[in-house]
Design a protein around this motif. Structure first.
Motif, PDB file in Angstrom:
ATOM      1  N   MET A   1       0.826  -1.202   0.000  1.00  0.00           N
ATOM      2  CA  MET A   1       0.000   0.000   0.000  1.00  0.00           C
ATOM      3  C   MET A   1       0.862   1.254   0.000  1.00  0.00           C
ATOM      4  SD  MET A   1      -2.762   1.627  -0.094  1.00  0.00           S
ATOM      5  CE  MET A   1      -3.891   0.242  -0.136  1.00  0.00           C
ATOM      6  N   LEU A   2       1.919   1.237   0.786  1.00  0.00           N
ATOM      7  CA  LEU A   2       2.800   2.408   0.830  1.00  0.00           C
ATOM      8  C   LEU A   2       3.482   2.624  -0.526  1.00  0.00           C
ATOM      9  CD1 LEU A   2       3.778   4.618   2.738  1.00  0.00           C
ATOM     10  CD2 LEU A   2       5.666   3.132   3.401  1.00  0.00           C
ATOM     11  N   SER A   3       3.832   1.541  -1.213  1.00  0.00           N
ATOM     12  CA  SER A   3       4.424   1.664  -2.546  1.00  0.00           C
ATOM     13  C   SER A   3       3.445   2.315  -3.518  1.00  0.00           C
ATOM     14  CB  SER A   3       4.829   0.289  -3.086  1.00  0.00           C
ATOM     15  OG  SER A   3       5.833  -0.302  -2.291  1.00  0.00           O
ATOM     16  N   LEU A   4       2.188   1.926  -3.433  1.00  0.00           N
ATOM     17  CA  LEU A   4       1.167   2.501  -4.311  1.00  0.00           C
ATOM     18  C   LEU A   4       0.961   3.980  -4.020  1.00  0.00           C
ATOM     19  CD1 LEU A   4      -1.427  -0.421  -4.210  1.00  0.00           C
ATOM     20  CD2 LEU A   4      -0.095   0.289  -6.196  1.00  0.00           C
ATOM     21  N   LEU A   5       0.864   4.318  -2.746  1.00  0.00           N
ATOM     22  CA  LEU A   5       0.661   5.720  -2.368  1.00  0.00           C
ATOM     23  C   LEU A   5       1.828   6.585  -2.841  1.00  0.00           C
ATOM     24  CD1 LEU A   5      -0.723   5.261   1.267  1.00  0.00           C
ATOM     25  CD2 LEU A   5      -2.020   5.875  -0.776  1.00  0.00           C
ATOM     26  N   THR A   6       3.030   6.063  -2.658  1.00  0.00           N
ATOM     27  CA  THR A   6       4.222   6.814  -3.082  1.00  0.00           C
ATOM     28  C   THR A   6       4.220   7.011  -4.591  1.00  0.00           C
ATOM     29  OG1 THR A   6       5.474   5.875  -1.217  1.00  0.00           O
ATOM     30  CG2 THR A   6       6.733   6.860  -3.004  1.00  0.00           C
ATOM     31  N   HIS A  26       2.686   1.885  15.381  1.00  0.00           N
ATOM     32  CA  HIS A  26       3.768   1.854  14.396  1.00  0.00           C
ATOM     33  C   HIS A  26       3.337   2.473  13.060  1.00  0.00           C
ATOM     34  CE1 HIS A  26       5.706  -0.590  17.334  1.00  0.00           C
ATOM     35  NE2 HIS A  26       4.903  -1.612  17.165  1.00  0.00           N
ATOM     36  N   LYS A  27       2.324   3.308  13.105  1.00  0.00           N
ATOM     37  CA  LYS A  27       1.761   3.907  11.898  1.00  0.00           C
ATOM     38  C   LYS A  27       2.773   4.809  11.184  1.00  0.00           C
ATOM     39  CE  LYS A  27      -1.581   7.439  10.599  1.00  0.00           C
ATOM     40  NZ  LYS A  27      -0.496   8.340  10.185  1.00  0.00           N
ATOM     41  N   VAL A  28       2.777   4.749   9.848  1.00  0.00           N
ATOM     42  CA  VAL A  28       3.589   5.647   9.030  1.00  0.00           C
ATOM     43  C   VAL A  28       2.928   7.021   8.990  1.00  0.00           C
ATOM     44  CG1 VAL A  28       4.453   6.075   6.689  1.00  0.00           C
ATOM     45  CG2 VAL A  28       4.473   3.761   7.623  1.00  0.00           C
ATOM     46  N   ASP A  29       3.722   8.066   9.082  1.00  0.00           N
ATOM     47  CA  ASP A  29       3.207   9.437   8.996  1.00  0.00           C
ATOM     48  C   ASP A  29       3.067   9.811   7.523  1.00  0.00           C
ATOM     49  OD1 ASP A  29       2.450  12.042   9.250  1.00  0.00           O
ATOM     50  OD2 ASP A  29       4.257  12.728  10.284  1.00  0.00           O
ATOM     51  N   LEU A  30       1.858   9.676   7.001  1.00  0.00           N
ATOM     52  CA  LEU A  30       1.627   9.926   5.578  1.00  0.00           C
ATOM     53  C   LEU A  30       1.704  11.405   5.226  1.00  0.00           C
ATOM     54  CD1 LEU A  30      -1.290   7.421   4.864  1.00  0.00           C
ATOM     55  CD2 LEU A  30       1.145   7.130   4.398  1.00  0.00           C
ATOM     56  N   GLU A  32       4.035  13.305   5.783  1.00  0.00           N
ATOM     57  CA  GLU A  32       5.388  13.571   5.289  1.00  0.00           C
ATOM     58  C   GLU A  32       5.479  13.352   3.777  1.00  0.00           C
ATOM     59  OE1 GLU A  32       8.121  11.204   7.497  1.00  0.00           O
ATOM     60  OE2 GLU A  32       7.963  12.416   9.329  1.00  0.00           O
ATOM     61  N   LEU A  33       4.530  12.579   3.226  1.00  0.00           N
ATOM     62  CA  LEU A  33       4.469  12.352   1.779  1.00  0.00           C
ATOM     63  C   LEU A  33       3.471  13.294   1.105  1.00  0.00           C
ATOM     64  CD1 LEU A  33       4.418   8.433   1.771  1.00  0.00           C
ATOM     65  CD2 LEU A  33       6.356   9.917   1.209  1.00  0.00           C
ATOM     66  N   SER A  34       3.000  14.301   1.856  1.00  0.00           N
ATOM     67  CA  SER A  34       1.985  15.248   1.360  1.00  0.00           C
ATOM     68  C   SER A  34       0.668  14.544   1.044  1.00  0.00           C
ATOM     69  CB  SER A  34       2.498  15.985   0.113  1.00  0.00           C
ATOM     70  OG  SER A  34       3.676  16.702   0.401  1.00  0.00           O
ATOM     71  N   ILE A  35       0.340  13.533   1.835  1.00  0.00           N
ATOM     72  CA  ILE A  35      -0.923  12.811   1.694  1.00  0.00           C
ATOM     73  C   ILE A  35      -1.878  13.271   2.788  1.00  0.00           C
ATOM     74  CG2 ILE A  35      -2.019  10.538   1.866  1.00  0.00           C
ATOM     75  CD1 ILE A  35       0.500   9.332   0.668  1.00  0.00           C
ATOM     76  N   ASN A  36      -3.064  13.650   2.388  1.00  0.00           N
ATOM     77  CA  ASN A  36      -4.084  14.071   3.342  1.00  0.00           C
ATOM     78  C   ASN A  36      -4.700  12.839   4.005  1.00  0.00           C
ATOM     79  OD1 ASN A  36      -6.084  15.663   4.666  1.00  0.00           O
ATOM     80  ND2 ASN A  36      -7.531  15.125   3.041  1.00  0.00           N
ATOM     81  N   GLU A  37      -4.761  12.850   5.315  1.00  0.00           N
ATOM     82  CA  GLU A  37      -5.347  11.732   6.055  1.00  0.00           C
ATOM     83  C   GLU A  37      -6.731  12.116   6.551  1.00  0.00           C
ATOM     84  OE1 GLU A  37      -2.638   9.180   8.475  1.00  0.00           O
ATOM     85  OE2 GLU A  37      -1.345  10.932   8.402  1.00  0.00           O
TER      86      GLU A  37
END
Length: 394
Positions: A1-6, A26-30, A32-37
């Motif tokens: 999923m992280l690969s797809l988002l990136t 252990h959640k990734v801080d999205l 930082e990738l300029s993804i709106n959560e």
């Protein structure tokens, strides 16, 4: 999923990650990738307002349960949005294999046609495109479930290998065995028990000073209670740096007895130059015609757990002790990664398919009558069920 988002972010797309799940430690801080959560609620019409305002061009569902919950709402309010299902792995296949294992019998057609399979395959039919991580599962979907090929795409791991360099930790630099995997994932927990009860005692008989270091997120008390320093069976729990501990080990053990998809732990072992010992379940969907970078045991070839455990233990000792074999398997791992999981080719195929479907969405859907039929009935049944739950919860 992280690969797809990136990948989507790198295309310059505006990405919103919406989830009804609680945030884990252990959640990734999205961001930082300029993804709106965005937090969304289950069985709640507030999602309708959210999706209407967002008005996306593409909606990606993470596993079939999310398509069941939100797919009909997306289809109703954003009918022109391309709907993609990221299956991750076929959950129904993993469930079927687990049931067969618990009953100590071979997998049969009834297992593959379970209620969960009906739900999961229906979700695949309803979507415009489903991402299938394993070529084995792609073949199963086409041949057993008669899913049209034009709504499927083989999409394995997308690993960034452009700046990859082999591990500097040599055979002599490494010691002990490692097993790694989330304890909440049932195949991983079963593998830990298989190691503890059957395999590790056989290895220790031949290598009395060896240790097995077991890492994984969310270790429950039943897992930590297996820790036994005298036996060299060390339950370590969460690893802050999985690659670091993997590169320190000489051999990775993954005696998986059931499961589906392809295995991140084995891809990580290859990346770290750590040969592995696994099963036919472990290598499924990963070789694509190449030699396996480790030693495997076909569980279907043995009549008992004890016999298969002895075979796995023998492989583990052999790979641990034979330096030339270990070095050969390490090199095969590097080659397999570069050939099967380099991100550029996989990403290019995915983006090309998305563009192609968007350009002919009406025709694409018209060629999938079963999907249209299931979408029609799901829109009715799931809509009314969700509305009933929402009203009940008021």
């Amino acid at each position: 999923m992280l690969s797809l988002l990136t990948l989507f972010v790198h295309q310059g797309w505006q990405v919103t990650f919406a989830s009804p799940a609680q945030q884990g430690e252990h959640k990734v801080d999205l961001t930082e990738l300029s993804i709106n959560e965005q937090t969304v609620a289950l069985n709640c019409s507030s999602f309708d307002d959210f999706i209407n305002e967002l008005n996306p061009n593409i909606v990606l569902f993470d596993r079939f349960m999310l398509e069941e919950q939100f797919g009909w709402r997306v289809a109703k309010h954003c009918p022109d949005a391309l709907r993609i299902l990221d299956t991750e792995d076929l959950h129904s296949l993993r469930h079927a294999r687990h049931q067969a294992l618990k009953q100590n019998r071979p997998l049969n057609k009834a297992d593959l046609n379970s209620d969960m399979a009906k739900r999961e395959i229906a979700a695949i039919f309803r979507c415009d495109l489903s991402l299938i991580i394993s070529d084995y599962e792609l073949d199963l979907l086409k041949k057993h479930y008669s899913v049209p090929e034009h709504i499927l795409l083989h999409c394995p791991f997308m690993l960034d290998l452009q700046h990859f360099s082999p591990s500097t930790n040599s055979y002599a630099d490494r010691q002990h065995f490692i097993s790694i995997g989330n304890f909440r994932h049932e195949p991983n927990w079963d593998a830990v028990l298989f190691l503890k009860q059957h395999i590790w005692p056989l290895i220790r008989k031949q290598l009395p000073k060896a240790e097995l270091h077991i890492y994984g997120a969310y270790p429950p008390p039943k897992a930590t209670q297996l820790h036994n320093a005298k036996q060299g069976f060390l339950v370590k729990g969460w690893a802050e740096d999985a690659k670091q501990v993997m590169q320190q080990a000489r051999v990775c053990l993954a005696p998986l007895r059931f499961g589906a998809g392809i295995k991140g732990k084995l891809a990580e072992a290859m990346f770290c130059g750590t040969p592995n010992v696994t099963t036919n379940i472990g290598i499924e969907g990963m070789t694509m015609g190449l030699d396996w970078p480790g030693l495997t045991t076909d569980l279907n070839s043995f009549d008992s757990f004890e016999d298969s455990a002895q075979n796995i233990a023998n492989h583990a000792v052999q790979l641990y002790q034979e330096q030339s074999l270990w070095q050969q398997k390490q090199q095969q791992g590097y080659q397999l990664l570069k050939t099967n999981f380099a991100k550029d080719e996989v990403q290019a195929k995915l983006l090309a398919r998305i563009t192609d479907i968007q350009n002919k969405l009406s025709t694409h859907r018209a060629d999938n009558f079963i999907g249209q039929m299931l979408q029609h009935h799901q829109l009715k049944s799931t809509q009314y069920m969700a509305q009933w739950i929402e009203a009940k919860n008021r």
